[in-house]
Scaffold this active site. Sequence first.
Site, PDB file in Angstrom:
ATOM      1  N   GLN A 115     -22.402  -8.005  28.294  1.00  0.00           N
ATOM      2  CA  GLN A 115     -23.146  -8.707  27.245  1.00  0.00           C
ATOM      3  C   GLN A 115     -24.591  -8.231  27.285  1.00  0.00           C
ATOM      4  O   GLN A 115     -25.288  -8.391  28.286  1.00  0.00           O
ATOM      5  CB  GLN A 115     -23.105 -10.213  27.451  1.00  0.00           C
ATOM      6  CG  GLN A 115     -23.910 -10.973  26.392  1.00  0.00           C
ATOM      7  CD  GLN A 115     -23.987 -12.460  26.661  1.00  0.00           C
ATOM      8  OE1 GLN A 115     -23.119 -13.011  27.339  1.00  0.00           O
ATOM      9  NE2 GLN A 115     -25.013 -13.106  26.150  1.00  0.00           N
TER      10      GLN A 115
ATOM     11  N   CYS B 111     -22.508 -14.751  24.093  1.00  0.00           N
ATOM     12  CA  CYS B 111     -21.393 -14.875  25.026  1.00  0.00           C
ATOM     13  C   CYS B 111     -20.144 -15.459  24.380  1.00  0.00           C
ATOM     14  O   CYS B 111     -19.029 -15.157  24.807  1.00  0.00           O
ATOM     15  CB  CYS B 111     -21.786 -15.690  26.255  1.00  0.00           C
ATOM     16  SG  CYS B 111     -22.073 -17.424  25.930  1.00  0.00           S
TER      17      CYS B 111
ATOM     18  N   HIS C 125     -22.658 -21.325  28.812  1.00  0.00           N
ATOM     19  CA  HIS C 125     -22.155 -19.953  28.777  1.00  0.00           C
ATOM     20  C   HIS C 125     -20.637 -19.947  28.619  1.00  0.00           C
ATOM     21  O   HIS C 125     -19.931 -20.760  29.224  1.00  0.00           O
ATOM     22  CB  HIS C 125     -22.550 -19.250  30.076  1.00  0.00           C
ATOM     23  CG  HIS C 125     -22.219 -17.802  30.120  1.00  0.00           C
ATOM     24  ND1 HIS C 125     -22.755 -16.878  29.256  1.00  0.00           N
ATOM     25  CD2 HIS C 125     -21.386 -17.090  30.938  1.00  0.00           C
ATOM     26  CE1 HIS C 125     -22.293 -15.677  29.538  1.00  0.00           C
ATOM     27  NE2 HIS C 125     -21.453 -15.787  30.546  1.00  0.00           N
TER      28      HIS C 125
ATOM     29  N   ASP D  15     -16.546 -12.109  32.237  1.00  0.00           N
ATOM     30  CA  ASP D  15     -17.873 -12.649  31.970  1.00  0.00           C
ATOM     31  C   ASP D  15     -18.826 -11.478  31.765  1.00  0.00           C
ATOM     32  O   ASP D  15     -19.086 -10.705  32.698  1.00  0.00           O
ATOM     33  CB  ASP D  15     -18.322 -13.510  33.166  1.00  0.00           C
ATOM     34  CG  ASP D  15     -19.695 -14.138  32.979  1.00  0.00           C
ATOM     35  OD1 ASP D  15     -20.415 -13.756  32.029  1.00  0.00           O
ATOM     36  OD2 ASP D  15     -20.054 -15.008  33.790  1.00  0.00           O
TER      37      ASP D  15
END
Length: 246
Positions: A93, A99, A180, A195
Amino acid sequence: MATLDERPVAKRWLPLEANPDIMNQFLWGLGLPVDEAVCCDVFGLEEELLEMVPKPVLAVLFLYPITAKTEEERLQQESEKKDYSSKVYFMKQTVGNACGTIGLLHAVGNITSEVKFVEGSFFDKFFKSTASMDPLQRAVFLENDLQRAVFLENDGDMEVAHTVAATVGDTVASDNVDTHFICFACVDGELYELDGRKSAPISHGRSTPSTLLRDAAKVIKSMIEKNPDSPNFNVIAISKKSSDGQ
């Protein structure tokens, strides 16, 4: 959503709301057919509530608060060597508040064998173009419009879809967030946490497509237990639609 990545971000978006209807609009607008998959609320992590989620589950999205505890754990994980299957689709990211979008890209990127995209759609072209790239190259590809002027840093399909989805929800849009999104997917017999703020996927052990939701729920429970005073948690499943449309 918020990113605390050390790499400076060139752009920030309004965060996607943790709302299945909004996410469905986003996914369907970029080339995932309505009759292929659907986002659904997971109302609780107890067995009887997990049973209410439409099956089969293809991926799980988890929204959690960024706290000192989660940051400490993230930094610890970054210091550990992480091996993962080459079949895992993972990307970094590099855009602030993105996100939710990265989580959805992780979900869709790891189920390309389970769904069919609209031919010529954003998803169809993007995942074909980035299949052989590494995680950072995929992020840069999104940012810099290497093939079409439709990516994150330009006024194109992806950013327009994100902005529309972020502004039609029930809550007031703001770029000041401390939560997140991450994704859980079963790839090559393992449960992976995906992630974009981390350098690599995190394996949480053996899993199967049929046990993905329960396996992800166990990991999510342990994460919630580390932040018991926060109400800012949300779980959304992406489920394959059945032949009767359910």
